[in-house]
Design an enzyme around this catalytic site. Structure first.
Site, PDB file in Angstrom:
ATOM      1  N   HIS A  11       9.098 -28.350  15.900  1.00 37.58           N
ATOM      2  CA  HIS A  11       9.726 -28.784  14.654  1.00 37.58           C
ATOM      3  C   HIS A  11       8.789 -29.611  13.797  1.00 37.58           C
ATOM      4  O   HIS A  11       8.851 -29.568  12.574  1.00 37.58           O
ATOM      5  CB  HIS A  11      11.001 -29.558  14.974  1.00 37.58           C
ATOM      6  CG  HIS A  11      12.042 -28.663  15.543  1.00 37.58           C
ATOM      7  ND1 HIS A  11      12.838 -28.997  16.589  1.00 37.58           N
ATOM      8  CD2 HIS A  11      12.390 -27.411  15.196  1.00 37.58           C
ATOM      9  CE1 HIS A  11      13.640 -27.993  16.878  1.00 37.58           C
ATOM     10  NE2 HIS A  11      13.384 -27.016  16.040  1.00 37.58           N
ATOM     11  N   ARG A  13      19.567 -33.602  -6.674  1.00 42.42           N
ATOM     12  CA  ARG A  13      20.869 -33.503  -5.998  1.00 42.42           C
ATOM     13  C   ARG A  13      21.463 -34.904  -5.890  1.00 42.42           C
ATOM     14  O   ARG A  13      21.157 -35.646  -4.960  1.00 42.42           O
ATOM     15  CB  ARG A  13      20.696 -32.911  -4.598  1.00 42.42           C
ATOM     16  CG  ARG A  13      20.328 -31.428  -4.566  1.00 42.42           C
ATOM     17  CD  ARG A  13      20.184 -30.974  -3.128  1.00 42.42           C
ATOM     18  NE  ARG A  13      20.221 -29.539  -2.962  1.00 42.42           N
ATOM     19  CZ  ARG A  13      19.145 -28.784  -2.726  1.00 42.42           C
ATOM     20  NH1 ARG A  13      17.948 -29.325  -2.667  1.00 42.42           N
ATOM     21  NH2 ARG A  13      19.284 -27.479  -2.551  1.00 42.42           N
ATOM     22  N   ARG A  50      21.766 -32.844 -11.490  1.00 46.82           N
ATOM     23  CA  ARG A  50      22.965 -32.057 -11.198  1.00 46.82           C
ATOM     24  C   ARG A  50      24.121 -33.002 -10.889  1.00 46.82           C
ATOM     25  O   ARG A  50      23.956 -33.956 -10.132  1.00 46.82           O
ATOM     26  CB  ARG A  50      22.710 -31.145  -9.999  1.00 46.82           C
ATOM     27  CG  ARG A  50      23.925 -30.296  -9.682  1.00 46.82           C
ATOM     28  CD  ARG A  50      23.652 -29.299  -8.610  1.00 46.82           C
ATOM     29  NE  ARG A  50      23.563 -29.914  -7.293  1.00 46.82           N
ATOM     30  CZ  ARG A  50      23.321 -29.232  -6.175  1.00 46.82           C
ATOM     31  NH1 ARG A  50      23.114 -27.933  -6.246  1.00 46.82           N
ATOM     32  NH2 ARG A  50      23.262 -29.838  -5.017  1.00 46.82           N
ATOM     33  N   GLU A  87      25.518 -19.781  -9.237  1.00 49.46           N
ATOM     34  CA  GLU A  87      25.505 -19.653  -7.772  1.00 49.46           C
ATOM     35  C   GLU A  87      26.772 -18.979  -7.254  1.00 49.46           C
ATOM     36  O   GLU A  87      26.945 -18.810  -6.064  1.00 49.46           O
ATOM     37  CB  GLU A  87      25.271 -21.007  -7.104  1.00 49.46           C
ATOM     38  CG  GLU A  87      26.158 -22.134  -7.579  1.00 49.46           C
ATOM     39  CD  GLU A  87      25.765 -23.494  -6.987  1.00 49.46           C
ATOM     40  OE1 GLU A  87      24.947 -23.555  -6.058  1.00 49.46           O
ATOM     41  OE2 GLU A  87      26.308 -24.504  -7.469  1.00 49.46           O
ATOM     42  N   ASN A 111      20.702 -20.295  -2.814  1.00 49.44           N
ATOM     43  CA  ASN A 111      21.297 -20.583  -1.489  1.00 49.44           C
ATOM     44  C   ASN A 111      22.767 -20.166  -1.478  1.00 49.44           C
ATOM     45  O   ASN A 111      23.231 -19.481  -0.575  1.00 49.44           O
ATOM     46  CB  ASN A 111      21.202 -22.075  -1.158  1.00 49.44           C
ATOM     47  CG  ASN A 111      19.794 -22.594  -1.237  1.00 49.44           C
ATOM     48  OD1 ASN A 111      18.856 -21.824  -1.165  1.00 49.44           O
ATOM     49  ND2 ASN A 111      19.638 -23.893  -1.395  1.00 49.44           N
ATOM     50  N   ASP A 112      23.477 -20.609  -2.499  1.00 50.97           N
ATOM     51  CA  ASP A 112      24.894 -20.257  -2.550  1.00 50.97           C
ATOM     52  C   ASP A 112      25.114 -18.853  -3.093  1.00 50.97           C
ATOM     53  O   ASP A 112      26.015 -18.153  -2.645  1.00 50.97           O
ATOM     54  CB  ASP A 112      25.662 -21.284  -3.400  1.00 50.97           C
ATOM     55  CG  ASP A 112      25.975 -22.528  -2.579  1.00 50.97           C
ATOM     56  OD1 ASP A 112      26.430 -22.374  -1.431  1.00 50.97           O
ATOM     57  OD2 ASP A 112      25.736 -23.640  -3.071  1.00 50.97           O
ATOM     58  N   ARG A 157      26.064 -19.760   4.924  1.00 53.94           N
ATOM     59  CA  ARG A 157      24.654 -20.148   4.902  1.00 53.94           C
ATOM     60  C   ARG A 157      24.281 -21.042   6.083  1.00 53.94           C
ATOM     61  O   ARG A 157      23.109 -21.272   6.353  1.00 53.94           O
ATOM     62  CB  ARG A 157      24.291 -20.822   3.571  1.00 53.94           C
ATOM     63  CG  ARG A 157      25.039 -22.097   3.296  1.00 53.94           C
ATOM     64  CD  ARG A 157      24.876 -22.549   1.851  1.00 53.94           C
ATOM     65  NE  ARG A 157      23.923 -23.634   1.704  1.00 53.94           N
ATOM     66  CZ  ARG A 157      23.643 -24.245   0.550  1.00 53.94           C
ATOM     67  NH1 ARG A 157      24.236 -23.856  -0.566  1.00 53.94           N
ATOM     68  NH2 ARG A 157      22.781 -25.215   0.494  1.00 53.94           N
ATOM     69  N   CYS A 193      16.475 -22.615  -8.525  1.00 49.97           N
ATOM     70  CA  CYS A 193      16.293 -23.877  -7.782  1.00 49.97           C
ATOM     71  C   CYS A 193      16.759 -23.792  -6.336  1.00 49.97           C
ATOM     72  O   CYS A 193      16.721 -24.783  -5.615  1.00 49.97           O
ATOM     73  CB  CYS A 193      16.975 -25.035  -8.493  1.00 49.97           C
ATOM     74  SG  CYS A 193      18.765 -24.915  -8.473  1.00 49.97           S
TER      75      CYS A 193
HETATM   76  C1  PEP Z   1      21.787 -23.503  -4.195  1.00 46.18           C
HETATM   77  O1  PEP Z   1      22.943 -23.237  -3.868  1.00 46.18           O
HETATM   78  O2  PEP Z   1      20.874 -22.658  -4.205  1.00 46.18           O
HETATM   79  C2  PEP Z   1      21.411 -24.869  -4.565  1.00 46.18           C
HETATM   80  C3  PEP Z   1      20.226 -25.145  -5.053  1.00 46.18           C
HETATM   81  O3  PEP Z   1      22.318 -25.839  -4.342  1.00 46.18           O
HETATM   82  P1  PEP Z   1      22.629 -26.491  -2.903  1.00 46.18           P
HETATM   83  O4  PEP Z   1      21.632 -25.955  -1.937  1.00 46.18           O
HETATM   84  O5  PEP Z   1      22.548 -27.960  -3.098  1.00 46.18           O
HETATM   85  O6  PEP Z   1      24.013 -25.996  -2.657  1.00 46.18           O
HETATM   86 MG    MG Z   2      24.504 -24.651  -4.273  1.00 49.27          MG
END
Ligand code: PEP
Ligand code: MG
Length: 568
Positions: free
Chosen positions: A195, A290, A325, A423, A446-447, A457, A494
């Site tokens: 890690h 964030r 954000r 997202e 990510n979302d 996720r 992002c």
């Molecule tokens: C995302 O969802 O890609 C994002 C940048 O927001 P978070 O990872 O904080 O949900």
């Molecule tokens: Mg997100």
């Protein structure tokens, strides 16, 4: 100069040289154990308390790392938490305590010692690495039993930059170090999948592990130079401290930045504490701040505290843009002080903007703080988790009311660009409608990946299915960017994919203007894009080659082919 050289496994590329600092292994205070004369019940109670506190420490680390480096790296701490509920670890220690005569420290050390020995005896390097996990959790538990503060930032010298030497460097120790002042890591134990290796790579710090041969001699050296790619370390007499930003010098960074043809490479951060990394990796502003991490402690921050935190970031990044954000609490991000009810499906529940629209006092307080802080430099506000136009209208209404409130309270306000995250698939699909109502989009891959592919996720059993490379996800991104361009607004990315060098040329080709990522990913993406000069025809060909794919594997193949031909 000395011709000594030590060899190890290079696990994070880059060269660095500087003075050394040796982080010694944590030793539990054994006098404390032998002086202890308590009943098995008391020891069981102490152990339980230490487990609870350790779980809290690990959750805090998980959240911090998730904000800074993303989900994948944060899984380290999820795995550590699982150890706390493993019957063969804590359960076994409890059984030994019930039999009497042992202190909680001794029971834990016995059980962990046996587990480490067993794991080390297995040949597979994976299991050898897991021995480090057991030791890491053991150290957390022992510290909590003995009320010892976390190591790292406390014991690291207050000034100066250092090459860190450690017998064994646990993820928690790595996180606790002030990374902006760590020139390199040299670790006695460990392999490529350790890690610490993963963390070093994400922070962009050159690292060498498995340097067991001649270790004692190495630890007494005062000044060292290491190469985290070639896997060597040697003494150096050169009185010169060098950050090796994956092999790049400052002048190279600036020239590469200017070769980006207008593409902005920004950083994702979770708090003003991340600013030194932003500076170290020469990010061009903050693409995602964030803010929820301010709200995840025991108490909620006041308006003044928020203004202060936002202002620090904005002022440090000016004249470059800081995108703040608004709160994204819910899903996996918990804020105990908000006392939110449990939900069956938190990722599909009252999360982010859905929550703040239901708590206007909380929302407007944050928006007021952002308006006030914006007077310190270029600022944008961005709303997370928007699925419908009505939500965007309501968010903007709150924004304007908050502005009035600030002015009425006698404070000055700055200018704000207004953006939204893309997202949720419904917002992506309606991008042209949304584009008429904001200044920019920022795609949260990510979302977006999670919601488009219906894959949690966080679920480690589904990592194979959780694929931002899926052609449907990339097709949607291309569509969003296209809609934005047609409406004359800009789009950034992002999510984690924003820091993926393999995807960067595709993003550029579809017209993305900003990529925002963990600071440690900047060097690689910058190098990749700095080497890229795409004509409109080449862009079109790249986009076609990706979007005509039917599967994730085909997309990866197309991107790899492009890299091997164009990025030399
Ligand atoms: C995302 O969802 O890609 C994002 C940048 O927001 P978070 O990872 O904080 O949900
Ligand atoms: Mg997100």
């Amino acid at each position: 100069m000395d011709d000594k050289i030590w060899r190890g496994l290079g696990v994070s590329a880059g060269r660095a040289s500087g003075p050394t600092w040796y982080l010694k292994e944590f030793q539990a205070d054994t006098r404390h154990e032998t002086a202890r004369n308590s009943s098995p019940e008391e020891e069981l109670f102490r152990l339980q308390q230490a487990v609870t506190r350790t779980e809290q420490n690990l959750t805090a680390l998980e959240e911090q790392v998730k904000a800074e480096q993303g989900e994948e790296v944060a899984q380290i701490f999820v795995a550590h938490k699982l150890l706390l509920s493993d019957p063969s670890f804590i359960g076994e220690a409890q059984e030994r305590l019930q039999k009497g005569q042992l202190s909680a420290e001794q029971a834990l050390q016995e059980v962990a010692g046996e587990a480490v020995k067993m794991l080390r005896s297995l040949e597979d390097p994976y299991f050898q690495e897991r021995a480090v996990d057991v030791q890491d959790v053991l150290v957390h538990l022992l510290k909590n039993l003995q009320d010892v503060q976390e190591e790292g930032s406390d014991v690291f010298p207050k000034t100066g930059d250092y090459v860190v030497l450690a017998d064994e460097l646990t993820p928690a120790q790595t996180i606790a170090l002030p990374k902006e002042r760590v020139l390199g890591f040299i670790v006695r134990q460990g392999g490529k999948t350790s890690h610490t290796a993963i963390l070093a790579r994400t922070y962009g710090i050159p690292a060498l592990v498995g340097v067991a041969k001649g270790w004692e001699d190495l630890t007494v050296q005062k000044w060292l130079e290491l190469d985290g790619e070639e896997g060597w370390v040697r003494p150096t007499a050169v009185d010169h401290i060098a950050f090796a930003d994956n092999g790049l010098r400052e002048e190279e960074i600036s020239s590469q930045n200017s070769a980006l043809q207008g593409m902005i490479l920004a950083a994702n951060i979770g708090s003003p504490g991340d600013l030194p990394l932003v500076e170290k990796f020469k990010a061009q502003g903050i693409g995602l701040y964030r803010t929820e991490f301010l709200f995840m402690g025991g108490e909620l921050p006041s308006e003044e505290e928020q203004v202060e935190a936002y202002r620090q970031v904005i002022a440090a990044c000016a004249p470059q843009l800081t995108i703040i954000r608004t709160l994204d609490i819910g899903g996996d991000k918990k804020a105990p002080a908000l006392q939110l009810p449990q939900e069956k499906n938190p990722f599909l529940g009252v999360r982010a903007l859905r929550l703040t629209l239901r708590r206007p006092e909380l929302f407007r307080q944050q928006l007021r703080a952002i308006w006030r802080a914006a007077a310190s430099g270029p600022t944008a506000v961005m709303f997370p988790m928007i699925a419908t136009l009505e939500e965007l209208y309501q968010a903007k209404e709150n924004l304007w009311v908050a502005r009035e409130e600030v002015l009425q309270a006698g404070h000055s306000v700055g200018e704000l660009q207004i953006g939204m995250m893309i997202e949720i698939p419904s917002a992506a699909w309606l991008a042209d409608k949304f584009a008429a109502n904001v200044d920019f989009f920022s795609i949260g891959t990510n979302d977006l990946t999670q919601y488009m592919l219906a894959v949690d996720r966080e679920n480690t059993d589904l990592v194979e299915l959780y694929q931002p490379y899926h052609p449907a996800v990339l097709g949607m991104i291309a569509r969003v960017s296209q809609a934005a361009l047609q409406r004359g607004i800009w789009t950034g990315v992002c999510g984690e994919a924003g820091g993926d060098a393999l995807l960067a040329p595709f993003f550029k080709a579809v017209g993305i203007k900003e990529l925002s990522m963990a600071p440690g990913s900047l060097a690689k993406v910058r190098t990749t894009l700095g080497k890229l000069a795409l004509s409109p025809e080449e862009s079109e060909a790249l986009v076609d080659s990706v979007l005509s794919c039917a599967s994730t594997a085909e997309v990866k193949e197309a991107l790899e082919l492009f890299h091997s031909e164009q990025i030399v």
